[in-house]
Design an enzyme around this catalytic site. Structure first.
Site, PDB file in Angstrom:
ATOM      1  N   ARG A 157       0.095 -15.228  37.212  1.00  0.00           N
ATOM      2  CA  ARG A 157      -0.598 -16.418  36.704  1.00  0.00           C
ATOM      3  C   ARG A 157      -0.426 -16.508  35.191  1.00  0.00           C
ATOM      4  NH1 ARG A 157      -7.012 -18.063  36.347  1.00  0.00           N
ATOM      5  NH2 ARG A 157      -6.612 -20.243  35.788  1.00  0.00           N
ATOM      6  N   HIS A 158      -0.273 -17.722  34.708  1.00  0.00           N
ATOM      7  CA  HIS A 158      -0.098 -17.986  33.278  1.00  0.00           C
ATOM      8  C   HIS A 158      -1.287 -17.479  32.456  1.00  0.00           C
ATOM      9  CE1 HIS A 158      -3.144 -21.156  33.384  1.00  0.00           C
ATOM     10  NE2 HIS A 158      -2.609 -21.523  34.539  1.00  0.00           N
ATOM     11  N   ARG A 168       2.432 -24.076  30.359  1.00  0.00           N
ATOM     12  CA  ARG A 168       1.671 -22.836  30.290  1.00  0.00           C
ATOM     13  C   ARG A 168       2.330 -21.722  31.098  1.00  0.00           C
ATOM     14  NH1 ARG A 168      -1.128 -26.755  33.242  1.00  0.00           N
ATOM     15  NH2 ARG A 168      -1.975 -26.173  35.290  1.00  0.00           N
ATOM     16  N   GLU A 197       0.880 -26.021  39.835  1.00  0.00           N
ATOM     17  CA  GLU A 197      -0.480 -25.904  40.366  1.00  0.00           C
ATOM     18  C   GLU A 197      -0.769 -27.054  41.326  1.00  0.00           C
ATOM     19  OE1 GLU A 197      -2.825 -24.402  41.505  1.00  0.00           O
ATOM     20  OE2 GLU A 197      -3.966 -23.639  39.801  1.00  0.00           O
ATOM     21  N   HIS A 209       0.526 -20.460  39.001  1.00  0.00           N
ATOM     22  CA  HIS A 209      -0.841 -20.866  38.710  1.00  0.00           C
ATOM     23  C   HIS A 209      -1.794 -20.264  39.745  1.00  0.00           C
ATOM     24  CE1 HIS A 209       0.957 -23.915  36.005  1.00  0.00           C
ATOM     25  NE2 HIS A 209       1.902 -23.891  36.915  1.00  0.00           N
TER      26      HIS A 209
END
Length: 199
Positions: free
Chosen positions: A8-9, A58, A82, A150
């Site tokens: 995840r970012h 991101r 996402e 995400h």
């Protein structure tokens, strides 16, 4: 056996402020940049051989932090984005509750949401899992694939790949910023969970 790391970012200002991001393209915050700097060396130690990423800023900037350490190109795939949260994007939980109380309560319970333009979980799961399975199938056996993506995308794709019912996604718990889920794959046993929420 192939290792797939769903990363995840790092944190964004909207994460910090409790705003739903979805597919709105928000940059990493200073905290997020620092999270990437801290996490990237640990992922580099896994000796990744393939890097893929959501094309949202991101996630792309998160993956760039790892790419700089391992000298690998990054392939971007919009299917790793996402979940599209429609009219909820940019709003805080209290703001959504005030306008869509029943729908938001269903979402919090992991149940379907059929209004406000929110993407169906089935569609989300299928698109992200398809992108990840294609990456695994294209890689040589024993590859280490890191996919920058995400929170909801990773959680629902994990369930889809493991063959779990969609309702199991909430039992995994939220994937924290710059944490990862590790899945193993081989052609005999298929998908297996190795770890979740690895810092």
């Amino acid at each position: 056996m192939t290792l797939l790391v769903l990363w995840r970012h790092g944190q964004t200002a909207w994460n910090f402020g409790g705003r739903i991001q979805g597919q709105t393209d928000i940059a990493l915050s200073e905290t997020g940049v620092e999270q990437v700097r801290a996490a990237a060396p640990r992922l580099a130690a896994l000796k990744p051989t393939v890097l893929i990423s959501s094309d949202l800023q991101r996630a792309a900037d998160t993956q760039a932090g790892l790419a700089a350490l391992v000298d690998l190109p990054v392939r971007y795939d919009a299917r790793l984005r996402e979940r599209n949260f429609g009219d909820w994007e940019g709003l805080t939980h209290p703001e959504i509750t005030a306008r869509w109380p029943e729908s938001f309560a269903r979402w919090r319970r992991g149940e379907p949401v059929d209004d406000a333009g929110v993407e169906e979980v089935d569609a989300l799961s299928k698109r992200v899992a398809a992108a990840l399975q294609e990456a695994v199938d294209a890689a040589p056996e024993g590859a280490v694939i890191v996919a920058a993506t995400h929170g909801a995308a990773a959680r629902h794709a994990t369930c889809a790949l493991l063959g779990w019912p969609v309702e199991f996604a909430t039992t995994l718990g939220a994937l924290h910023n710059c944490h990862s889920t590790h899945l193993l794959y081989d052609t005999v046993r298929g998908w297996q969970m190795a770890a979740h929420n690895v810092p």
